[in-house]
Write a protein that holds these residues in place. Structure first.
Motif, mmCIF file in Angstrom:
data_model
loop_
_atom_site.group_PDB
_atom_site.id
_atom_site.type_symbol
_atom_site.label_atom_id
_atom_site.label_comp_id
_atom_site.label_asym_id
_atom_site.label_seq_id
_atom_site.Cartn_x
_atom_site.Cartn_y
_atom_site.Cartn_z
ATOM 1 N N SER A 152 0.861 -1.173 0.000
ATOM 2 C CA SER A 152 0.000 0.000 0.000
ATOM 3 C C SER A 152 0.903 1.230 0.000
ATOM 4 N N LYS A 153 0.351 2.392 0.234
ATOM 5 C CA LYS A 153 1.162 3.603 0.243
ATOM 6 C C LYS A 153 2.122 3.652 1.425
ATOM 7 N N THR A 154 1.803 2.952 2.500
ATOM 8 C CA THR A 154 2.608 3.064 3.722
ATOM 9 C C THR A 154 3.239 1.759 4.182
ATOM 10 N N ARG A 155 2.844 0.630 3.588
ATOM 11 C CA ARG A 155 3.316 -0.651 4.102
ATOM 12 C C ARG A 155 3.382 -1.690 2.983
ATOM 13 N N CYS A 156 4.407 -2.547 3.048
ATOM 14 C CA CYS A 156 4.515 -3.698 2.156
ATOM 15 C C CYS A 156 4.499 -4.976 2.999
ATOM 16 N N VAL A 157 3.542 -5.841 2.728
ATOM 17 C CA VAL A 157 3.493 -7.154 3.369
ATOM 18 C C VAL A 157 4.265 -8.129 2.484
ATOM 19 N N GLN A 158 5.243 -8.821 3.087
ATOM 20 C CA GLN A 158 6.079 -9.743 2.329
ATOM 21 C C GLN A 158 5.588 -11.174 2.538
ATOM 22 N N ARG A 159 5.311 -11.846 1.428
ATOM 23 C CA ARG A 159 4.788 -13.212 1.489
ATOM 24 C C ARG A 159 5.663 -14.151 0.663
ATOM 25 N N VAL A 160 5.429 -15.449 0.851
ATOM 26 C CA VAL A 160 6.158 -16.483 0.129
ATOM 27 C C VAL A 160 5.165 -17.411 -0.554
ATOM 28 N N ALA A 161 5.361 -17.632 -1.837
ATOM 29 C CA ALA A 161 4.561 -18.611 -2.585
ATOM 30 C C ALA A 161 5.434 -19.812 -2.903
ATOM 31 N N VAL A 162 4.816 -20.989 -2.962
ATOM 32 C CA VAL A 162 5.545 -22.235 -3.152
ATOM 33 C C VAL A 162 4.920 -23.016 -4.310
ATOM 34 N N ARG B 211 0.978 -22.219 -4.232
ATOM 35 C CA ARG B 211 0.268 -22.056 -2.967
ATOM 36 C C ARG B 211 1.037 -21.088 -2.090
ATOM 37 N N LEU B 212 0.360 -20.454 -1.154
ATOM 38 C CA LEU B 212 1.027 -19.585 -0.198
ATOM 39 C C LEU B 212 1.608 -20.400 0.947
ATOM 40 N N GLY B 213 2.879 -20.210 1.219
ATOM 41 C CA GLY B 213 3.486 -20.794 2.398
ATOM 42 C C GLY B 213 3.512 -19.764 3.507
ATOM 43 N N THR B 214 4.095 -20.126 4.626
ATOM 44 C CA THR B 214 4.280 -19.133 5.679
ATOM 45 C C THR B 214 5.434 -18.209 5.294
ATOM 46 N N SER B 215 5.421 -17.019 5.842
ATOM 47 C CA SER B 215 6.489 -16.066 5.543
ATOM 48 C C SER B 215 7.177 -15.635 6.829
ATOM 49 N N GLY C 31 23.705 -10.136 8.256
ATOM 50 C CA GLY C 31 22.283 -10.037 8.005
ATOM 51 C C GLY C 31 21.551 -11.298 8.434
ATOM 52 N N ARG C 32 20.273 -11.150 8.706
ATOM 53 C CA ARG C 32 19.478 -12.314 9.085
ATOM 54 C C ARG C 32 19.161 -13.163 7.856
ATOM 55 N N THR C 33 19.019 -14.454 8.086
ATOM 56 C CA THR C 33 18.581 -15.390 7.051
ATOM 57 C C THR C 33 17.489 -16.281 7.624
ATOM 58 N N TRP C 34 16.690 -16.866 6.728
ATOM 59 C CA TRP C 34 15.659 -17.823 7.120
ATOM 60 C C TRP C 34 15.705 -18.993 6.156
ATOM 61 N N PHE C 35 15.759 -20.201 6.698
ATOM 62 C CA PHE C 35 15.851 -21.419 5.884
ATOM 63 C C PHE C 35 14.612 -22.282 6.091
ATOM 64 N N THR C 36 14.111 -22.816 4.983
ATOM 65 C CA THR C 36 13.035 -23.807 5.050
ATOM 66 C C THR C 36 13.476 -25.083 4.349
ATOM 67 N N GLY C 37 13.178 -26.204 4.969
ATOM 68 C CA GLY C 37 13.424 -27.506 4.354
ATOM 69 C C GLY C 37 12.144 -28.279 4.131
ATOM 70 N N ASP C 38 10.992 -27.624 4.399
ATOM 71 C CA ASP C 38 9.703 -28.314 4.299
ATOM 72 C C ASP C 38 8.712 -27.533 3.430
ATOM 73 N N GLY C 39 9.232 -26.935 2.352
ATOM 74 C CA GLY C 39 8.345 -26.268 1.410
ATOM 75 C C GLY C 39 7.656 -25.038 1.952
ATOM 76 N N GLY C 40 8.313 -24.316 2.847
ATOM 77 C CA GLY C 40 7.749 -23.076 3.359
ATOM 78 C C GLY C 40 6.771 -23.243 4.503
ATOM 79 N N ALA C 41 6.651 -24.454 5.054
ATOM 80 C CA ALA C 41 5.765 -24.650 6.204
ATOM 81 C C ALA C 41 6.363 -24.030 7.464
ATOM 82 N N SER C 42 7.694 -24.063 7.584
ATOM 83 C CA SER C 42 8.362 -23.473 8.737
ATOM 84 C C SER C 42 9.705 -22.922 8.276
ATOM 85 N N TRP C 43 10.239 -21.980 9.075
ATOM 86 C CA TRP C 43 11.496 -21.326 8.741
ATOM 87 C C TRP C 43 12.381 -21.255 9.974
#
Length: 395
Positions: free
Chosen positions: A83-93, A102-106, A140-152
Motif C-alpha cells: 500500500s502507500k505506507t506498508r509492504c506485506v512480504q509473502r512467500v509462494a511455493v 500455494r502460499l506458504g508461511t512467511s 544479516g538475518r537469514t531464514w531457511f526452510t526444508g519443508d516447502g515453506g511450512a516453517s522457517w
C-alpha cells in the motif's frame, strides 16, 4: 564477515520502479551480482528437452520480487503486497508436479516507510530455500526452510567453519572481507558455500587462485566458475573447478579493464563469458558490458570476440547472456535486446528500445523477468523455446 548483500535485491529494485537501471551496479554491484547469480547459474539443458511448464498464478497477493526453482521443477517466489505506507512480504511455493502455486508461511516482517524491499531468495533444492535480509551492515538475518515453506529457521549469513566443496544443490556465494576506503564497496572477497540441507554458510576451504574482488561466475554442469584478477598480471581472469570447488585452475583472459564480475554460460559447444563493469565516459549506463569472451576448449583458453566501443550498443547487460543451442547469443540491456548469430562478434538490435527484462539462470535453464514489475516471466531449457507464466495480482 564482510558485506554479503544479495544481488536479488537489485531485481526487486527493478520491480519497484526501474531503479535497477539507474543504480543496480553502482556501489557494491560486483559483490552483489556475483553472490546471488553464482547460486543459480546452471548449464542449459539440451535441445531435446522442451521448455519447463510453470503454471501462472495471477491470484497471488501483490507482485513477485524474487523467483527461484529447483531442478525438479519446484520453486519459491517472494511477493510484496504494498500500500502507500506498508509492504506485506509473502512467500509462494510451487511443489513438484503441482498445477498451482500455494502460499506458504512467511518469516519476513512488513516493510514500512521508504525502506524498500531488500530480501533475496536462493532455491537450494526441492522444498528448500534460503531468504536473506539483504540489509547493511552485516551480519544479516537469514531464514531457511526444508519443508516447502511450512516453517522457517532463523540464522545469519555469517560463515561458521569450512567446507571442502559446494555440496550438490548448494550455492556458491561471495563474502566481502575487506571494504574499500569509502566503506561502501569491496576491495577483497572470498567465496562461501551455502549448505543445501541447513542454509548455513561455510568458507570454501580451497579458494580460487585469483586476487581482488573474486565473484562466482556460473555453474555449467559439474563445473564452477569464479572471476577475479590474475595475481601476476592484474588482468581479469577466470578460475574453473571440476570438482565442486575442491580444486581450481586459473583461466587467463585477454587484457582489459578490471570490471566488476562475469557470467559464464554455454550453448552446449562453446562457453561465453560476459564481462560487466563501469564504462568510461558513459555515465548514463549503470550496468555496463565491457566485453564478451568465447572458449571452445572448456575454458582453458579464451578469445575476446566483442568489446565495448564508446556510444555503440549494446552498452549494457541486465543479468546473464543467453547462449542458445541454435548458436545464437542474446543480450538484454538497458536500451533493448541484442542478438548475435556469429559467435558474439556482432550484435543486432531486436525489437524496441528501453529496458527489455532481466535474465538469470536456474537449474531449469534461463529465466527472464520483465523490467517493470508486471509479473511476466519466461523460462527456457535451451534458449530457443520458451514458456511464459505470470505471478502476482499485478500481472
Amino acid at each position: 564477515m564482510g558485506w554479503v548483500k544479495e544481488r536479488v535485491a537489485v531485481v526487486v529494485a527493478v520491480v519497484m520502479g526501474l531503479l535497477a537501471v539507474s543504480a543496480s551496479v553502482a556501489g557494491c554491484a560486483g559483490a552483489e551480482q556475483g553472490r546471488s547469480r553464482g547460486a543459480g547459474e546452471r548449464a542449459v539443458a539440451s535441445a531435446e528437452v522442451g521448455p519447463p511448464r510453470i503454471p501462472s498464478a495471477t491470484g497471488l497477493p501483490g507482485h513477485a520480487v524474487g523467483v527461484g526453482f529447483a531442478a525438479d521443477g519446484s520453486g519459491f517466489a517472494l511477493l510484496a503486497d504494498c500500500s502507500k505506507t506498508r509492504c506485506v512480504q509473502r512467500v509462494a511455493v510451487l511443489d513438484k508436479g503441482a498445477a498451482a502455486w500455494r502460499l506458504g508461511t512467511s518469516p519476513l516482517p512488513d516493510v514500512t516507510g521508504d525502506l524498500g524491499i531488500t530480501a533475496g531468495l536462493v532455491a537450494l533444492g526441492p522444498g528448500r530455500a534460503l531468504i536473506t535480509e539483504g540489509e547493511w551492515p552485516p551480519p544479516g538475518r537469514t531464514w531457511f526452510t526444508g519443508d516447502g515453506g511450512a516453517s522457517w529457521r532463523q540464522s545469519t549469513d555469517r560463515a561458521r567453519g569450512t567446507t571442502p566443496t559446494v555440496p550438490e544443490g548448494g550455492a556458491l556465494v561471495q563474502d566481502c572481507t575487506t571494504s574499500d576506503e569509502d566503506g561502501d564497496d569491496c576491495a577483497r572477497t572470498r567465496l562461501l558455500a551455502v549448505l543445501p540441507d541447513t542454509g548455513e554458510y561455510r568458507v570454501l576451504a580451497n579458494q580460487p587462485p585469483l586476487k581482488g574482488v573474486v565473484t562466482p561466475a556460473g555453474r555449467i554442469g559439474a563445473r564452477l566458475y569464479a572471476a577475479g584478477l590474475d595475481p601476476s598480471s592484474g588482468h581479469p581472469a577466470l578460475a574453473v573447478s571440476e570438482d565442486g570447488g575442491g580444486s581450481w585452475r586459473k583461466s587467463e583472459l585477454p587484457g582489459g579493464p578490471k570490471g566488476w564480475n562475469m557470467s559464464v554460460v554455454s550453448d552446449g559447444s562453446a562457453l561465453y563469458a560476459a564481462h560487466r563493469g563501469q564504462l568510461l565516459d558513459e555515465d548514463d549506463v549503470k550496468n555496463g558490458l565491457l566485453a564478451i569472451h568465447r572458449s571452445t576448449d572448456g575454458g582453458h583458453t579464451w578469445e575476446q570476440v566483442w568489446k565495448h566501443r564508446k556510444g555503440v550498443e549494446p552498452r549494457s547487460i541486465l543479468g546473464a547472456p543467453i547462449a542458445a543451442t541454435d548458436g545464437s547469443l542474446t543480450i538484454h540491456g538497458e536500451d533493448g535486446v541484442w542478438r548475435s548469430t556469429d559467435s558474439g562478434r556482432s550484435l543486432t538490435r531486436l525489437g524496441g528500445r528501453g529496458p527489455q527484462g532481466w535474465v538469470t539462470t536456474t537449474p531449469l535453464g534461463y529465466l527472464w523477468g520483465d523490467s517493470f514489475g508486471a509479473g511476466r516471466y519466461r523460462i527456457s531449457a535451451d534458449g530457443v523455446r520458451w514458456t511464459t507464466f505470470d505471478l502476482g495480482a499485478d500481472s
